[in-house]
Structures are given as structure tokens and as C-alpha cells.
Design a protein around this motif. Sequence first.
Motif, PDB file in Angstrom:
ATOM      1  N   UNK A  70      48.546  65.241 -11.414  1.00 60.97           N
ATOM      2  CA  UNK A  70      48.679  64.160 -10.564  1.00 60.97           C
ATOM      3  C   UNK A  70      47.417  62.953 -10.805  1.00 60.97           C
ATOM      4  N   UNK A  71      47.977  61.654 -11.162  1.00 63.81           N
ATOM      5  CA  UNK A  71      46.815  60.749 -11.449  1.00 63.81           C
ATOM      6  C   UNK A  71      45.992  60.466 -10.170  1.00 63.81           C
ATOM      7  N   UNK A  72      45.001  60.160 -10.343  1.00 64.33           N
ATOM      8  CA  UNK A  72      43.922  59.667  -9.265  1.00 64.33           C
ATOM      9  C   UNK A  72      43.151  58.573  -9.717  1.00 64.33           C
ATOM     10  N   UNK A  73      42.376  57.894  -8.794  1.00 59.48           N
ATOM     11  CA  UNK A  73      41.511  56.913  -8.969  1.00 59.48           C
ATOM     12  C   UNK A  73      40.571  57.139 -10.023  1.00 59.48           C
ATOM     13  N   UNK A  74      40.295  58.459 -10.529  1.00 63.95           N
ATOM     14  CA  UNK A  74      39.334  58.907 -11.446  1.00 63.95           C
ATOM     15  C   UNK A  74      39.994  58.872 -13.073  1.00 63.95           C
ATOM     16  N   UNK A  75      41.680  58.746 -12.801  1.00 63.86           N
ATOM     17  CA  UNK A  75      42.378  58.745 -14.119  1.00 63.86           C
ATOM     18  C   UNK A  75      42.131  57.622 -15.021  1.00 63.86           C
ATOM     19  N   UNK A  76      42.503  57.801 -16.230  1.00 68.41           N
ATOM     20  CA  UNK A  76      42.362  56.516 -17.175  1.00 68.41           C
ATOM     21  C   UNK A  76      43.216  55.442 -16.593  1.00 68.41           C
ATOM     22  N   UNK A  77      42.946  54.207 -16.843  1.00 66.23           N
ATOM     23  CA  UNK A  77      43.532  53.060 -16.520  1.00 66.23           C
ATOM     24  C   UNK A  77      44.170  52.727 -17.929  1.00 66.23           C
ATOM     25  N   UNK A  78      45.542  52.336 -17.812  1.00 73.12           N
ATOM     26  CA  UNK A  78      46.334  52.017 -18.840  1.00 73.12           C
ATOM     27  C   UNK A  78      45.956  50.425 -19.494  1.00 73.12           C
ATOM     28  N   UNK A  79      45.538  50.549 -20.753  1.00 73.50           N
ATOM     29  CA  UNK A  79      45.419  49.316 -21.469  1.00 73.50           C
ATOM     30  C   UNK A  79      45.841  48.818 -22.766  1.00 73.50           C
ATOM     31  N   UNK A  80      46.526  50.122 -23.347  1.00 67.98           N
ATOM     32  CA  UNK A  80      47.040  49.981 -24.606  1.00 67.98           C
ATOM     33  C   UNK A  80      47.914  51.193 -24.884  1.00 67.98           C
ATOM     34  N   UNK A  81      48.577  51.295 -25.960  1.00 73.42           N
ATOM     35  CA  UNK A  81      49.655  52.050 -26.379  1.00 73.42           C
ATOM     36  C   UNK A  81      48.897  53.466 -26.258  1.00 73.42           C
ATOM     37  N   UNK A  82      49.288  54.569 -25.974  1.00 68.95           N
ATOM     38  CA  UNK A  82      49.066  55.830 -25.932  1.00 68.95           C
ATOM     39  C   UNK A  82      49.704  56.785 -27.262  1.00 68.95           C
ATOM     40  N   UNK A  83      48.946  57.389 -28.165  1.00 71.87           N
ATOM     41  CA  UNK A  83      49.409  58.242 -29.179  1.00 71.87           C
ATOM     42  C   UNK A  83      49.632  59.484 -28.908  1.00 71.87           C
ATOM     43  N   UNK A  84      50.720  60.141 -29.132  1.00 69.14           N
ATOM     44  CA  UNK A  84      51.074  61.668 -29.088  1.00 69.14           C
ATOM     45  C   UNK A  84      51.310  62.210 -30.231  1.00 69.14           C
ATOM     46  N   UNK A  85      50.727  63.127 -30.690  1.00 65.66           N
ATOM     47  CA  UNK A  85      50.834  63.829 -32.020  1.00 65.66           C
ATOM     48  C   UNK A  85      51.516  65.175 -31.734  1.00 65.66           C
ATOM     49  N   UNK A  86      51.349  65.581 -30.692  1.00 68.38           N
ATOM     50  CA  UNK A  86      52.133  67.086 -30.525  1.00 68.38           C
ATOM     51  C   UNK A  86      52.943  66.955 -29.215  1.00 68.38           C
ATOM     52  N   UNK A  87      52.406  67.365 -28.213  1.00 69.32           N
ATOM     53  CA  UNK A  87      53.084  67.306 -26.914  1.00 69.32           C
ATOM     54  C   UNK A  87      52.170  66.823 -25.508  1.00 69.32           C
ATOM     55  N   UNK A  88      52.690  66.004 -24.771  1.00 70.28           N
ATOM     56  CA  UNK A  88      51.998  65.417 -23.732  1.00 70.28           C
ATOM     57  C   UNK A  88      53.074  65.445 -22.534  1.00 70.28           C
ATOM     58  N   UNK A  89      52.439  65.718 -21.243  1.00 66.88           N
ATOM     59  CA  UNK A  89      53.317  65.471 -19.969  1.00 66.88           C
ATOM     60  C   UNK A  89      52.635  64.594 -19.230  1.00 66.88           C
ATOM     61  N   UNK A  90      53.205  63.385 -19.464  1.00 69.55           N
ATOM     62  CA  UNK A  90      52.711  62.156 -18.989  1.00 69.55           C
ATOM     63  C   UNK A  90      53.092  61.956 -17.405  1.00 69.55           C
ATOM     64  N   UNK A  91      51.960  61.541 -16.572  1.00 68.86           N
ATOM     65  CA  UNK A  91      52.339  61.035 -15.186  1.00 68.86           C
ATOM     66  C   UNK A  91      51.593  59.664 -15.194  1.00 68.86           C
ATOM     67  N   UNK A  92      52.102  58.739 -14.555  1.00 71.25           N
ATOM     68  CA  UNK A  92      51.503  57.441 -14.272  1.00 71.25           C
ATOM     69  C   UNK A  92      51.949  56.788 -13.015  1.00 71.25           C
ATOM     70  N   UNK A  93      51.216  56.046 -12.399  1.00 69.68           N
ATOM     71  CA  UNK A  93      51.374  55.307 -11.044  1.00 69.68           C
ATOM     72  C   UNK A  93      50.544  54.233 -10.663  1.00 69.68           C
ATOM     73  N   UNK A  94      50.984  53.536 -10.149  1.00 65.46           N
ATOM     74  CA  UNK A  94      50.196  51.906  -9.584  1.00 65.46           C
ATOM     75  C   UNK A  94      49.463  52.542  -8.654  1.00 65.46           C
ATOM     76  N   UNK A  95      48.162  51.959  -8.887  1.00 64.70           N
ATOM     77  CA  UNK A  95      47.124  52.085  -7.621  1.00 64.70           C
ATOM     78  C   UNK A  95      46.889  50.574  -7.101  1.00 64.70           C
ATOM     79  N   UNK A  96      46.808  50.508  -5.773  1.00 66.01           N
ATOM     80  CA  UNK A  96      46.092  49.271  -5.250  1.00 66.01           C
ATOM     81  C   UNK A  96      45.264  49.582  -4.188  1.00 66.01           C
TER      82      UNK A  96
END
Length: 755
Positions: free
Chosen positions: A569-595
Motif C-alpha cells: 500500500x502506498x504511504x507518505x513515505x512511498x516514492x513520488x511519481x516524477x517520470x516513467x518507471x521501467x519494468x524489466x521483469x515483473x512489478x505489482x504497481x499500486x499508486x494513489x493521490x495524496x493531499x
Amino acid sequence: MLLSKQICKKLLLSAAVCFLSFSDGVPVSAQQVHIIPKPAEMQVKDGFFRVNKSTVVVLPDKLPASLLLHDMMEHAVAGSKGGTLKIARHDVKKNAIRFVLDKTNPDKATESYSLEVDGKGVTVTSGSDKGLFYGAQTLLQLMSKDGIAFASIKDEPRFPYRGYHLDVSRNFFPKEFIIKMLDWMAFYKLNTFHWHLTDGAGWRIEIDAYPKLTSDAAFRPIADWKTWWDGDRKFVPEGTPGAYGGYYTKKEVREVVAYAASKHITVIPEIEMPGHSEEVFVAYPELSCSGIPYKNSDFCIGNDSTFTFVEQVLTEVMELFPSRLIHIGGDEASKKAWGECPKCQQRMKNEGLSDLDELQSYMIRRVEKFLNSKGRRLVGWDEIIEGGLAPEATVMSWRGVEGGIKAAKDGHDVIMTPGNYMYFDFYQADPKTQPAAIGGFTPVKQVYSYNPMPAELNETEGKHILGVQANTWTEYMPNADHVEYMVFPRLLALAEVAWTPQELRTWADFKPRMNSHVNLLKKGGVNAFTLSDDIEITMAVDTLNRQIKVMFDAEKYPAEIRYTTDGSMPTTASAIYKDTILVKDSAWIKAAIFRNGVMQGTPSEKKVDYHKGINRPIHYNSKLYKGYMAGGMNALLDGYRGGLTYLDGRWQGYLNDLDCVVDMGEKTDLHKVSVRFMQLTGPGVFQPGEVSLLTSEDGVNFTLQQTIKTVVPKEESNLTFQEYTFQGNWKGRFVRLQASEVNNGFIFADEIVIW
């Protein structure tokens, strides 16, 4: 004019606080300009013209829209200074808002205008009243808490037809709501209201020659459309206690048409035929093939009384509506009864018609001839092409764009309204977060992405594309608030698609302006959807570098997006999206807006795999359904996961079992194979009964490894996904997946993942 004044007052009072500023380093005046639709040419300068009690509004003599312009300017000042503006008919050079009718312009029907704002005031110039009106709408949007931004604008619409359609048959909406919608259509420079007045759920317009249409076929015993439609579908007489429904009197229709004309909006009526006419046969069963109420949905084309009825109804309709175009529907006729009806069969024999499509075309052509004799032109949904198109008919292309392209190539005028872009009854956000809708998924970004001019047309053919229209079908919209929720802000995207040059339109530019207008709509009394907190996760498969690029986007602006790639689960400590993410094998991506440190909504998620099966050859033992071959033959092995709709180009649909074989090219260690299916029962999409994995070394002899049954009940009507994941240690060159269709519907899969 009272309702218009109320809306204008709300709009102008809110303009001072609603327009948001997003760009540091940009002049304040430019930051506060968020015009929709974006003008064809615009330069915003530094500074503001400030309206005061001495400001004069200069109007041309005998301007029909003068009262409307007066209302707008009056409330512009009343909202900010507590006074009213003086109106002058003589020219005033300073401290003035001048509307100038350019009498040298030979085009009196032009919708173009220019607008100049400087220290002396405002000048709106056009060769027509209509152009001055659209200039006034832009002027309203230039107003801010600091005044009217200095600007130089030259503007004209891309398309002459800019339409919005509302179905009032499934659910009925009072005249006052229609007026409110016309106000907002005009504010966003839409110029055609398509009024869907009749359909199987109720007849909504008074017809003197056939009074039972409204007394017997405009009311039902319960309000909820779905319960009624899934039940006996019986109507009740007008005046029945507790009945739901209604219709517009001729007086009300005239009022709506006149009000729309004051806003430079043409109202096009739709009277459905030959299908979607169940309600007619409740009142007048003799017009159906069986002569029995509640049995048929199509007019009996072999019955001369049908044409007597149609011509009388259309005659009364034309007396109310001065529009050049008259819509006759023409869509989704079942045609079944015609094949068994002696009168229809005799009509086919007498007219030399070879099939039922030609029988429908016979009716369309005959009705068109009647309309042409009255100086009108017929418009219908793209089914009117079937069996041969009437000579001068205009086509509304809703089943995709193909019908519109064909009609334009054949020299017919076309209005583009494809369902997967322009249907506002589709979900606009994740269905789990939204009230029930008919299905589909058309967020505002998808609406905005549509280009109504098909690349397949040459310049001459392209001139037949009159414009674009969005449609609201109201099966799941029981009241006006719900309609507003579904229409706004998607209507803003429609407005810009219809008005603004294609080369000036970008989603990144539109998004901040749309966000500011959502606030404006809410303060103006519109129950607008306040945009989704969901994150759009898109992918680009890079086979050269054997990786997948992952991008995020959000409707809300500005948006702080934080994400994880391990399924946590994303939290306030998770990475902030700034640019394209590269996946070379597998990833389970979860993303959310924080205000303000708080997650908004629930995270969006997507599994991303650059797996062994990407771009491997695939063979289908089962029959593919050509209508849903999204992504081509290799779509199940292209690395792209599907989204929330089977229409997104990533899901492949099958009417029967799925049986496919993937050739890995050589004997391969296999540890994990998965495939995901969708369920949305409204349009008939179900989970398979079970999915089986088989492997083979020679492609002939297969070994069954595992079978997984569905865990989703067939009764589950909400959008649901199940991923069937097989894990083990196998060796084989060929991977075979079999999925059984068990519910007499579609099964849809998006990607086979092989590790």
C-alpha cells in the motif's frame, strides 16, 4: 429569462474565486485565464481591465440578443461591485464593453468573433449576432477577481454542428431542467440540442391527432426504470395515483425551442421508427404487425396506416420545431415480425425488396421523401445505411466510426457520435466508486482524445463531417442531479473537441482548465462529478530493450502521486511519481493521490510483466469473434494488460470457448502461467466456467497440468476480474490454455503471462 439570470448571477459571483492559478512565473492575468473551449487564436497580456459603476455596455441597434447580453453584463458588475451597468446604443471609446456588429462582413451566419481587452475596455466584434453571443461567452470566462484579463482573441468553431443529446423517454425530466441544460450548452458554445422524445419506455410529446400516445403511453406504475423494464413493462393511464412519467405539452415545447433559439441553439426532435416503438403500440396496437399491445417493437411497414400515423405525427412535430433536420431514429429494429407478417411480405413483393434490410430502407426513404416535401431533411442513426441509404439523409455514426466514414465517402453528411467516446451513460471512473451505469468506461480523458475527422477521408469527403455529438441515455439516471453528474465535466471535453482546432488540443493543457471549471460548475448549481481520484496506469512495451515503460496520469490537477512496485500500500513515505518507471521483469504497481498527507480514494493497481511469452506465435483452435479482436491476433501476448472496459483495445472477446496454443520456440522451463478474464453481465460478459493449462513438446500430444474453476457467480453484475494462475515446474515447447464459455455470453481475456 429568469432562470438564465439566476445561473448567470451564480456563475459571475463564483468566477471571482473559482479560477485557479497553477503556474509559477506566469503573469497573474494569464494564470487566471481558463477558457473552455480554447479559442483558435489567443494572446493573454499582462494586466486587467477593471469594471466599475461607470463602465458602459455598448450594444448595436436592434440586436436580438441584446437582452441576453444585458443580463450577462449586468450581473458581471452586480457580482463584483454591487451595481448595474449602463447600456448605450452610441459608441463609447473608454471604460466600455463594446459589442460591434461588423456590417462589412458578408457572412451573416458566421460564428466567428474577435475580442480585445486593454486599458480602455473590451471590444467584441463579429459579422453576426451569433458571433457576438459566442464572444460574450468567452468574455464571461475572462472575468476574474482582478478584473478582465488583457487579451487578444480571434476565434471560430472547427465544426458547424456541436451537439448534445438527451433521452427523456427512459426517465422524464421537466422543462426547467431542459432550460438549465441549454444555458450550460450555450456557455460552452454547443449549438444543437438533440431531444430524444420517444422510445419504448414512454412517449413524451403531445400530439393532437393521436392523444392516446400521452394518455396511455407516457406513464408507468413505478419510477425505477430497470425494475419496470425487467418486469412486465406495462403502462398505466395518465392520472393513475402514484404513476411515474410525463410529457411536454406543445406550449412547453414552443417555450423550449424559443429559449434555445435565444441562445443560438437549434433543437432537433427525434421520433423513433421503425424500432424502439413499443409504447406506440400500447396506444395504437393496429400499427404493429400483430395488432396486439406489448408484443412488437417495430412498426408494421406493410400497413398503410403506419405511414398515415408517421406523416401526421411528423407534421405536428415540424409545426413545433423549425430545425432543418428531423431525426427519425432508425436504430436497432428487431425486424423479426416483418419476416412473419403477411402485410410486410406483400409490401416486399410489391416493391421488389429482397430482404428485411431493404424493407427498413423502404420506410426510411418514404419518410425522407415526405420530410423533403416539407423542406426538411432526415437524420438517423447509422443503421439507416443498411439496405441502402435514403438519397439526402444525414447519418449519426454511433456504432463506431465505420458507418460515418462509409456515408461520407458516399457523399452523405455525417455527425460523429461513436459510443466508446461519446456516450455519457458509460462509467466515467472505476465502477466500484460510481453509481450504477449501463456499462462501458468513458472517462473525460477518453472523450477529450476523440478526433471527429477520420484520417481515411480526403478533403472533399471530409467536408461531409458536419461535427460531433455526445449522447446521454438515461436508463440509470432517475433524476436531473444524476444526469448532471454523468454529463459534467465530460460536456466540457465535448465542447473543446467540437470547437477548438485539433492541433491546439492537448490533454495536459485542458486538464488545469477543466479542474477550474469543475469548481465553477459546482458553484453555478451543477451537480458535476468532481473528477476521479483514480490513477490511470498506462504501459508501453519496449521489445528492443526488453522492458515495459509505465506512466501515471490523474484527472485532478495538481496531483501528488505516490506509488509502490511490490504490491504494498502506498504511504507518505512511498516514492513520488516524477517520470516513467521501467519494468524489466515483473512489478505489482499500486499508486494513489495524496493531499495534505492523506491518501485520496483507494490505490489504482496494475500487474506488469515482461514475460517469456511476449510476441511468441499463437494459434487458435477455437473460433475468434471478429468484432472484438482487440490488438490483433497477438493481443494475448503483447505485454499489455486491459483496463476497466472491454472496449479499450486490450481485451479479446470470444462467443464460444477459448482454446489457444502458444509456441515458445523451444523446450522451455515453465513455472507460472496466468490469464485474466472480466465479468460485466449487463452487456453479456461472463467469466469462463473453468480454465485449463496443458503443455506439449511436439504440439500434438498435450498433457493436462491443472484446471481452475471460476469463483465469480454468474449473478455478479458488478465489474469483476479473476486471474487464473497456474504454478508448478514443467517443461514444454507448447503452452495451451482452454477456457469454457458456459453462460451463453462473451468471455474476455487480456493477457497470457508465461514465466
